[in-house]
Design a protein around this motif. Structure first.
Motif, PDB file in Angstrom:
ATOM      1  N   THR A 102      14.955 -63.080  56.609  1.00 48.36           N
ATOM      2  CA  THR A 102      14.475 -64.468  56.676  1.00 48.36           C
ATOM      3  C   THR A 102      13.844 -64.771  58.027  1.00 48.36           C
ATOM      4  O   THR A 102      13.115 -65.749  58.164  1.00 48.36           O
ATOM      5  CB  THR A 102      15.628 -65.462  56.430  1.00 48.36           C
ATOM      6  OG1 THR A 102      16.610 -65.337  57.476  1.00 48.36           O
ATOM      7  CG2 THR A 102      16.292 -65.217  55.093  1.00 48.36           C
ATOM      8  N   ARG A 103      14.128 -63.936  59.011  1.00 52.87           N
ATOM      9  CA  ARG A 103      13.596 -64.163  60.358  1.00 52.87           C
ATOM     10  C   ARG A 103      12.224 -63.543  60.561  1.00 52.87           C
ATOM     11  O   ARG A 103      11.398 -64.049  61.316  1.00 52.87           O
ATOM     12  CB  ARG A 103      14.555 -63.573  61.406  1.00 52.87           C
ATOM     13  CG  ARG A 103      15.855 -64.333  61.584  1.00 52.87           C
ATOM     14  CD  ARG A 103      16.751 -63.568  62.524  1.00 52.87           C
ATOM     15  NE  ARG A 103      17.976 -64.282  62.855  1.00 52.87           N
ATOM     16  CZ  ARG A 103      19.016 -63.732  63.479  1.00 52.87           C
ATOM     17  NH1 ARG A 103      18.952 -62.452  63.837  1.00 52.87           N
ATOM     18  NH2 ARG A 103      20.090 -64.445  63.748  1.00 52.87           N
ATOM     19  N   SER A 104      11.998 -62.395  59.915  1.00 56.65           N
ATOM     20  CA  SER A 104      10.762 -61.645  60.151  1.00 56.65           C
ATOM     21  C   SER A 104      10.248 -61.024  58.861  1.00 56.65           C
ATOM     22  O   SER A 104      11.031 -60.610  58.003  1.00 56.65           O
ATOM     23  CB  SER A 104      11.032 -60.538  61.180  1.00 56.65           C
ATOM     24  OG  SER A 104       9.953 -59.631  61.245  1.00 56.65           O
ATOM     25  N   PRO A 105       8.901 -60.945  58.714  1.00 53.43           N
ATOM     26  CA  PRO A 105       8.308 -60.321  57.523  1.00 53.43           C
ATOM     27  C   PRO A 105       8.266 -58.799  57.614  1.00 53.43           C
ATOM     28  O   PRO A 105       7.820 -58.126  56.674  1.00 53.43           O
ATOM     29  CB  PRO A 105       6.906 -60.916  57.497  1.00 53.43           C
ATOM     30  CG  PRO A 105       6.577 -61.141  58.935  1.00 53.43           C
ATOM     31  CD  PRO A 105       7.869 -61.561  59.572  1.00 53.43           C
ATOM     32  N   GLU A 106       8.716 -58.262  58.738  1.00 55.03           N
ATOM     33  CA  GLU A 106       8.679 -56.813  58.947  1.00 55.03           C
ATOM     34  C   GLU A 106       9.705 -56.107  58.066  1.00 55.03           C
ATOM     35  O   GLU A 106      10.716 -56.690  57.679  1.00 55.03           O
ATOM     36  CB  GLU A 106       8.951 -56.485  60.422  1.00 55.03           C
ATOM     37  CG  GLU A 106       7.919 -57.032  61.388  1.00 55.03           C
ATOM     38  CD  GLU A 106       6.533 -56.472  61.122  1.00 55.03           C
ATOM     39  OE1 GLU A 106       6.419 -55.252  60.843  1.00 55.03           O
ATOM     40  OE2 GLU A 106       5.565 -57.256  61.169  1.00 55.03           O
TER      41      GLU A 106
END
Length: 242
Positions: free
Chosen positions: A99-103
């Protein structure tokens, strides 16, 4: 404002192109929890056999046998609950990062989450104790409290400096006024769960990541809302305060 459609939509977006690790985690959790459930299945078969022979058993021996089985079953339930809690909090280490990063996420995040096993055990036992005590009053109080404490694991997973008792207090704060919303959100997955059962549980392996991310998004939104309303301060997310 509570928006379950938004939480679900975000979860779908967060899973796009990143299903691999969540599915692997779901498979591992399913296998481990199934292994720990084997003693209960064996006990059920044994109890069925005992019932068939009950007419020929001495009443005292039968009573002692039932008492022993009941105690063993309770201990087994506690162990299974702890294992499920540890695995759940470890998996949240992955879902929170999603949820923090699309990586792309790494499986090592799940392994790192397992290092949090001691706090996860304490959180599981503390939550289980209070839900159990409230359930003694009746089913409804137990259900309400289970919803009230439902954000506790997310807090323990994301804020590793917060004690489990404080995590419960924060969960009670951020779910205030949203218990029915959370209950309806949980019910909204019922149809998918029933359909997954038709696939002998295989569908749950794909459903679990979607559900987990939905509830992580819910948690973040409730936490932000509580901070904006002033019922919770940023300083409260430090165990030296509150």
């Amino acid at each position: 404002m509570f928006d379950r459609k938004k939480y679900k939509s975000f979860a779908k977006q967060q899973l796009q192109g990143r299903w691999g690790i969540p599915i692997l985690i779901s498979v591992i959790i399913t296998i481990i929890t199934s292994i720990f459930a084997i003693p209960d299945m064996i006990r059920t078969i044994s109890e069925s056999s005992n019932m068939m022979a009950a007419e020929n058993m001495d009443q005292y021996v039968l009573a002692m046998s039932e008492l022993s089985a009941s105690s063993t079953s309770f201990i087994s339930t506690i162990i299974q609950t702890i294992v499920a809690g540890i695995l759940s909090i470890a998996s949240l280490n992955v879902y929170i990062q999603m949820t923090r990063s699309p990586e792309p996420v790494s499986f090592s995040l799940f392994i790192e989450g397992l290092n949090n096993w001691f706090r996860a055990t304490l959180a599981t036992l503390w939550q289980f104790l209070w839900i159990f005590l409230w359930s003694l009053l009746f089913i409804i109080p137990g259900l309400i409290k289970s919803i009230e404490y439902s954000m506790m694991f997310y807090i323990v997973a994301e804020y590793k400096n917060i004690s489990v008792t404080k995590a419960m207090k924060i969960s009670m704060i951020i779910t205030r006024g949203h218990k029915m919303d959370i209950f309806i959100l949980e019910l909204s997955f019922l149809g998918w769960i029933l359909l997954s059962c038709l696939t002998l549980g295989i569908g749950l392996i794909f459903l679990q990541p979607y559900m987990e991310l939905t509830f992580v998004n819910t948690f973040h939104d409730l936490l932000q809302e509580a901070i904006e309303k002033g019922s919770l301060r940023l300083e409260d997310l430090d165990d030296n305060n509150m």
